[in-house]
Write a protein that holds these residues in place. Structure first.
Motif, PDB file in Angstrom:
ATOM      1  N   ILE A  85      11.238 161.645  86.402  1.00 22.61           N
ATOM      2  CA  ILE A  85      11.608 161.850  84.997  1.00 22.61           C
ATOM      3  C   ILE A  85      13.056 162.314  84.884  1.00 22.61           C
ATOM      4  O   ILE A  85      13.822 161.835  84.045  1.00 22.61           O
ATOM      5  CB  ILE A  85      10.651 162.863  84.333  1.00 22.61           C
ATOM      6  CG1 ILE A  85       9.257 162.246  84.176  1.00 22.61           C
ATOM      7  CG2 ILE A  85      11.186 163.306  82.965  1.00 22.61           C
ATOM      8  CD1 ILE A  85       8.188 163.228  83.755  1.00 22.61           C
ATOM      9  N   GLY A  86      13.443 163.254  85.741  1.00 19.55           N
ATOM     10  CA  GLY A  86      14.824 163.719  85.743  1.00 19.55           C
ATOM     11  C   GLY A  86      15.791 162.604  86.109  1.00 19.55           C
ATOM     12  O   GLY A  86      16.873 162.490  85.523  1.00 19.55           O
ATOM     13  N   LEU A  87      15.400 161.769  87.071  1.00 20.66           N
ATOM     14  CA  LEU A  87      16.235 160.647  87.476  1.00 20.66           C
ATOM     15  C   LEU A  87      16.467 159.684  86.322  1.00 20.66           C
ATOM     16  O   LEU A  87      17.602 159.278  86.045  1.00 20.66           O
ATOM     17  CB  LEU A  87      15.586 159.907  88.649  1.00 20.66           C
ATOM     18  CG  LEU A  87      16.295 158.642  89.129  1.00 20.66           C
ATOM     19  CD1 LEU A  87      17.649 158.987  89.731  1.00 20.66           C
ATOM     20  CD2 LEU A  87      15.437 157.895  90.144  1.00 20.66           C
ATOM     21  N   CYS A  88      15.384 159.317  85.619  1.00 25.89           N
ATOM     22  CA  CYS A  88      15.495 158.387  84.493  1.00 25.89           C
ATOM     23  C   CYS A  88      16.327 158.987  83.358  1.00 25.89           C
ATOM     24  O   CYS A  88      17.176 158.303  82.770  1.00 25.89           O
ATOM     25  CB  CYS A  88      14.109 158.009  83.981  1.00 25.89           C
ATOM     26  SG  CYS A  88      13.152 157.004  85.134  1.00 25.89           S
ATOM     27  N   ALA A 358      11.137 153.595  72.582  1.00 25.51           N
ATOM     28  CA  ALA A 358      10.014 153.752  73.521  1.00 25.51           C
ATOM     29  C   ALA A 358       9.416 155.152  73.416  1.00 25.51           C
ATOM     30  O   ALA A 358       8.200 155.331  73.429  1.00 25.51           O
ATOM     31  CB  ALA A 358      10.477 153.473  74.948  1.00 25.51           C
ATOM     32  N   GLY A 359      10.287 156.160  73.309  1.00 25.14           N
ATOM     33  CA  GLY A 359       9.812 157.526  73.118  1.00 25.14           C
ATOM     34  C   GLY A 359       9.091 157.687  71.798  1.00 25.14           C
ATOM     35  O   GLY A 359       8.068 158.389  71.709  1.00 25.14           O
ATOM     36  N   PHE A 360       9.593 157.044  70.755  1.00 26.64           N
ATOM     37  CA  PHE A 360       8.955 157.077  69.439  1.00 26.64           C
ATOM     38  C   PHE A 360       7.550 156.477  69.485  1.00 26.64           C
ATOM     39  O   PHE A 360       6.579 157.081  69.004  1.00 26.64           O
ATOM     40  CB  PHE A 360       9.830 156.312  68.441  1.00 26.64           C
ATOM     41  CG  PHE A 360       9.125 155.908  67.178  1.00 26.64           C
ATOM     42  CD1 PHE A 360       8.789 156.856  66.222  1.00 26.64           C
ATOM     43  CD2 PHE A 360       8.801 154.579  66.950  1.00 26.64           C
ATOM     44  CE1 PHE A 360       8.128 156.479  65.058  1.00 26.64           C
ATOM     45  CE2 PHE A 360       8.143 154.194  65.793  1.00 26.64           C
ATOM     46  CZ  PHE A 360       7.809 155.142  64.842  1.00 26.64           C
ATOM     47  N   ILE A 361       7.415 155.299  70.090  1.00 25.66           N
ATOM     48  CA  ILE A 361       6.106 154.637  70.190  1.00 25.66           C
ATOM     49  C   ILE A 361       5.151 155.468  71.034  1.00 25.66           C
ATOM     50  O   ILE A 361       3.958 155.589  70.726  1.00 25.66           O
ATOM     51  CB  ILE A 361       6.279 153.228  70.785  1.00 25.66           C
ATOM     52  CG1 ILE A 361       7.026 152.334  69.792  1.00 25.66           C
ATOM     53  CG2 ILE A 361       4.929 152.607  71.130  1.00 25.66           C
ATOM     54  CD1 ILE A 361       7.407 150.979  70.351  1.00 25.66           C
ATOM     55  N   LEU A 394       3.852 151.429  77.660  1.00 23.44           N
ATOM     56  CA  LEU A 394       5.063 150.873  77.049  1.00 23.44           C
ATOM     57  C   LEU A 394       6.273 151.763  77.334  1.00 23.44           C
ATOM     58  O   LEU A 394       7.361 151.282  77.654  1.00 23.44           O
ATOM     59  CB  LEU A 394       4.873 150.716  75.537  1.00 23.44           C
ATOM     60  CG  LEU A 394       3.962 149.576  75.080  1.00 23.44           C
ATOM     61  CD1 LEU A 394       3.758 149.631  73.571  1.00 23.44           C
ATOM     62  CD2 LEU A 394       4.552 148.222  75.477  1.00 23.44           C
ATOM     63  N   PHE A 395       6.063 153.067  77.217  1.00 22.14           N
ATOM     64  CA  PHE A 395       7.150 154.018  77.441  1.00 22.14           C
ATOM     65  C   PHE A 395       7.657 153.938  78.871  1.00 22.14           C
ATOM     66  O   PHE A 395       8.866 153.769  79.112  1.00 22.14           O
ATOM     67  CB  PHE A 395       6.652 155.435  77.122  1.00 22.14           C
ATOM     68  CG  PHE A 395       7.655 156.510  77.402  1.00 22.14           C
ATOM     69  CD1 PHE A 395       8.756 156.692  76.580  1.00 22.14           C
ATOM     70  CD2 PHE A 395       7.496 157.359  78.492  1.00 22.14           C
ATOM     71  CE1 PHE A 395       9.672 157.697  76.829  1.00 22.14           C
ATOM     72  CE2 PHE A 395       8.409 158.364  78.742  1.00 22.14           C
ATOM     73  CZ  PHE A 395       9.496 158.535  77.918  1.00 22.14           C
ATOM     74  N   PHE A 396       6.743 154.052  79.836  1.00 24.25           N
ATOM     75  CA  PHE A 396       7.178 154.084  81.226  1.00 24.25           C
ATOM     76  C   PHE A 396       7.676 152.727  81.715  1.00 24.25           C
ATOM     77  O   PHE A 396       8.532 152.660  82.607  1.00 24.25           O
ATOM     78  CB  PHE A 396       6.041 154.599  82.119  1.00 24.25           C
ATOM     79  CG  PHE A 396       5.818 156.077  82.005  1.00 24.25           C
ATOM     80  CD1 PHE A 396       6.814 156.965  82.380  1.00 24.25           C
ATOM     81  CD2 PHE A 396       4.632 156.583  81.503  1.00 24.25           C
ATOM     82  CE1 PHE A 396       6.623 158.342  82.272  1.00 24.25           C
ATOM     83  CE2 PHE A 396       4.430 157.950  81.387  1.00 24.25           C
ATOM     84  CZ  PHE A 396       5.427 158.834  81.772  1.00 24.25           C
ATOM     85  N   ILE A 397       7.164 151.638  81.142  1.00 21.89           N
ATOM     86  CA  ILE A 397       7.668 150.306  81.514  1.00 21.89           C
ATOM     87  C   ILE A 397       9.116 150.148  81.057  1.00 21.89           C
ATOM     88  O   ILE A 397       9.985 149.711  81.818  1.00 21.89           O
ATOM     89  CB  ILE A 397       6.786 149.196  80.916  1.00 21.89           C
ATOM     90  CG1 ILE A 397       5.460 149.114  81.682  1.00 21.89           C
ATOM     91  CG2 ILE A 397       7.502 147.845  80.967  1.00 21.89           C
ATOM     92  CD1 ILE A 397       4.466 148.140  81.084  1.00 21.89           C
ATOM     93  N   ILE A 399      11.353 152.525  80.246  1.00 23.25           N
ATOM     94  CA  ILE A 399      12.234 153.436  80.980  1.00 23.25           C
ATOM     95  C   ILE A 399      12.358 153.006  82.446  1.00 23.25           C
ATOM     96  O   ILE A 399      13.444 153.069  83.035  1.00 23.25           O
ATOM     97  CB  ILE A 399      11.711 154.882  80.896  1.00 23.25           C
ATOM     98  CG1 ILE A 399      11.620 155.338  79.441  1.00 23.25           C
ATOM     99  CG2 ILE A 399      12.604 155.817  81.692  1.00 23.25           C
ATOM    100  CD1 ILE A 399      12.929 155.310  78.691  1.00 23.25           C
ATOM    101  N   GLY A 400      11.239 152.551  83.039  1.00 25.63           N
ATOM    102  CA  GLY A 400      11.256 152.116  84.430  1.00 25.63           C
ATOM    103  C   GLY A 400      12.121 150.886  84.646  1.00 25.63           C
ATOM    104  O   GLY A 400      12.882 150.807  85.618  1.00 25.63           O
ATOM    105  N   VAL A 401      12.006 149.901  83.737  1.00 26.35           N
ATOM    106  CA  VAL A 401      12.823 148.685  83.847  1.00 26.35           C
ATOM    107  C   VAL A 401      14.300 149.039  83.739  1.00 26.35           C
ATOM    108  O   VAL A 401      15.138 148.521  84.491  1.00 26.35           O
ATOM    109  CB  VAL A 401      12.427 147.669  82.752  1.00 26.35           C
ATOM    110  CG1 VAL A 401      13.463 146.553  82.654  1.00 26.35           C
ATOM    111  CG2 VAL A 401      11.052 147.090  83.051  1.00 26.35           C
ATOM    112  N   PHE A 402      14.609 149.917  82.804  1.00 26.25           N
ATOM    113  CA  PHE A 402      16.002 150.348  82.655  1.00 26.25           C
ATOM    114  C   PHE A 402      16.495 151.017  83.936  1.00 26.25           C
ATOM    115  O   PHE A 402      17.610 150.740  84.413  1.00 26.25           O
ATOM    116  CB  PHE A 402      16.131 151.312  81.482  1.00 26.25           C
ATOM    117  CG  PHE A 402      17.465 151.998  81.401  1.00 26.25           C
ATOM    118  CD1 PHE A 402      18.575 151.327  80.918  1.00 26.25           C
ATOM    119  CD2 PHE A 402      17.625 153.312  81.843  1.00 26.25           C
ATOM    120  CE1 PHE A 402      19.817 151.942  80.864  1.00 26.25           C
ATOM    121  CE2 PHE A 402      18.856 153.926  81.783  1.00 26.25           C
ATOM    122  CZ  PHE A 402      19.955 153.240  81.292  1.00 26.25           C
ATOM    123  N   ALA A 403      15.683 151.920  84.502  1.00 26.07           N
ATOM    124  CA  ALA A 403      16.083 152.643  85.715  1.00 26.07           C
ATOM    125  C   ALA A 403      16.310 151.675  86.880  1.00 26.07           C
ATOM    126  O   ALA A 403      17.307 151.790  87.604  1.00 26.07           O
ATOM    127  CB  ALA A 403      15.021 153.680  86.080  1.00 26.07           C
TER     128      ALA A 403
END
Length: 420
Positions: A85-88, A358-361, A394-397, A399-403
């Motif tokens: 989480i800190g990394l992202c 993503a955070g909103f959803i 949806l949120f982690f996908i 953020i994960g794709v972005f990371a």
């Protein structure tokens, strides 16, 4: 509509100013071996403390005993998740230059951490990073001391109010506490995400001819002028370096703005910097130059006071999580800051909008389950869990794709960075 657009621009600029401070502080920590060793020791102590929680020791709630929150025990999975989480968050802060802090509390809550614990832990994470960094002195030349003091008096009162409210709701009903924090994030992230996406689409349609990293202009008339005409002592003089004689405003108005910022910071766990900028510029009429320095100063004191006085002594800080997030964010910010030199600003603006939405959803889809648990709506447990899982995935996908994209860009183009 125009006011909402101006508010969004100001919030975005506040996030950018905070991100720049975050980058400077993180760079300062990484370059200092003593600070890195201190971080390692703090992390080790946090791990030992978490292992103690997992044992049969019956610790008092004031020290974070099991009656204070759950989970109050250490697992390797929780620690690894905090680093991720800190990394992202660091990648978003470093690459996008704004918004990384907005995803931490939703991410922690999605990982199963109670909202009040996520808020307290995030505040401690901000405070720990601030006191370890030395980049603050570069900005202090911009600070009006009297303006800062009046603001901090107000923010201190606001922190007390927000912290007490958060704890009262939690003690009455932990589910209501999660729902309350989620509602705050739904409103804020919904507003920011919508305008960020509209902004991105507008820039793309314009062929990216507008500076994708730029800010807006500020009008010192209207409300700021009216407040500055009110001669209510004590009067504070500021912006002396920018205009002859400077400007004057009542300290009561400054303290009132601080009260609102401190209140929201104690509830949301984001330091309050995102509100300081629009209030100083659009309400008080302070220049952006002075606002940036004062904003950074208030973040340190507001986050520290809130973390210690309202959460730490009541057991609502998970120190292992905070240290894990700090470790991850230090790495993420450095990588993100390098990648921003390689990626067109239009793409950075688009990812910023997607991360906020993503955070909103995520928080929006968690709300039905919370309301059902409190008997406000009729919804079976399976449907509520299904909606929550959709929001989490949806949120982690996103953020994960972005990371992954940022990290791959960094390593595939590292030769270009070296040549630069």
């Amino acid at each position: 509509m125009r006011f909402a657009q101006q508010l969004y621009v100001s919030l975005r600029e506040a996030a950018r100013a905070h991100a720049q401070w975050d980058i400077e502080v993180s760079t300062s920590i990484i370059k200092d071996k003593r600070k890195m060793w201190l971080l390692v020791v703090m992390t080790a102590l946090g791990l030992l403390g978490s292992l103690a929680f997992a044992s049969d020791l019956d610790l008092p709630s004031m020290l974070g005993g099991k009656s204070a929150y759950t989970p109050a025990f250490y697992t390797t999975g929780i620690f690894v998740a905090s680093i991720a989480i800190g990394l992202c968050a660091g990648l978003i802060t470093g690459c996008i230059g704004a918004g990384g802090g907005f995803i931490i509390t939703p991410a922690l809550m999605s990982a199963g951490i109670k909202g009040i614990l996520a808020v307290g832990t995030d505040l401690f994470h901000i405070f720990a990073k601030a006191i370890m960094g030395t980049a603050v002195h570069k900005k202090l030349g911009n600070v009006s001391v009297s303006l800062a003091l009046a603001f901090l008096v107000g923010s201190g009162v606001g922190v007390l109010g927000g912290g007490v409210l958060n704890r009262l709701i939690y003690e009455a009903n932990p589910v209501a506490s999660d729902a309350f924090i989620s509602v705050i994030y739904v409103v804020l992230l919904g507003f920011l995400g919508t305008y960020a996406m509209v902004d991105f689409l507008r820039l793309r349609k314009a062929g990216n001819k507008i500076d994708a990293h730029g800010g807006g202009q500020h009008n010192s008339g209207g409300l700021p002028a009216a407040l500055q005409r009110a001669k209510i002592p004590p009067m504070i003089t500021f912006d002396k370096d920018l205009m002859p004689g400077g400007k004057k405003i009542s300290g009561w108005f400054v303290a009132a703005c601080g009260l609102i910022v401190g209140f929201m910071a104690a509830i949301m766990g984001v330091g309050g910097g995102f509100l300081t900028f629009p209030m100083f510029v659009y309400v008080l009429g302070v220049s952006s130059f002075t606002t940036v320095g004062t904003d950074i100063l208030q973040i340190i004191f507001t986050a520290g006071f809130a973390a210690i006085s309202q959460y730490a002594i009541y057991g609502f800080i998970f120190y292992t999580l905070a240290m894990g997030m700090l470790l991850g964010s230090l790495v993420g910010i450095q990588i993100g800051a390098f990648v921003t030199k390689l990626v067109p600003g239009i793409y950075i603006r688009g990812f910023y909008a997607m991360a906020i939405l993503a955070g909103f959803i995520n928080r929006l889809f968690a709300m039905p389950g919370k309301l059902a648990e409190m008997k406000y709506i009729a919804l079976n447990a399976q449907t509520a869990l299904f909606l929550t899982n959709i929001g989490n995935w949806l949120f982690f996908i996103v953020i994960g794709v972005f990371a992954v994209w940022v990290i791959l860009t960094f390593f595939t183009k590292i030769n270009i960075l070296r040549e630069g």
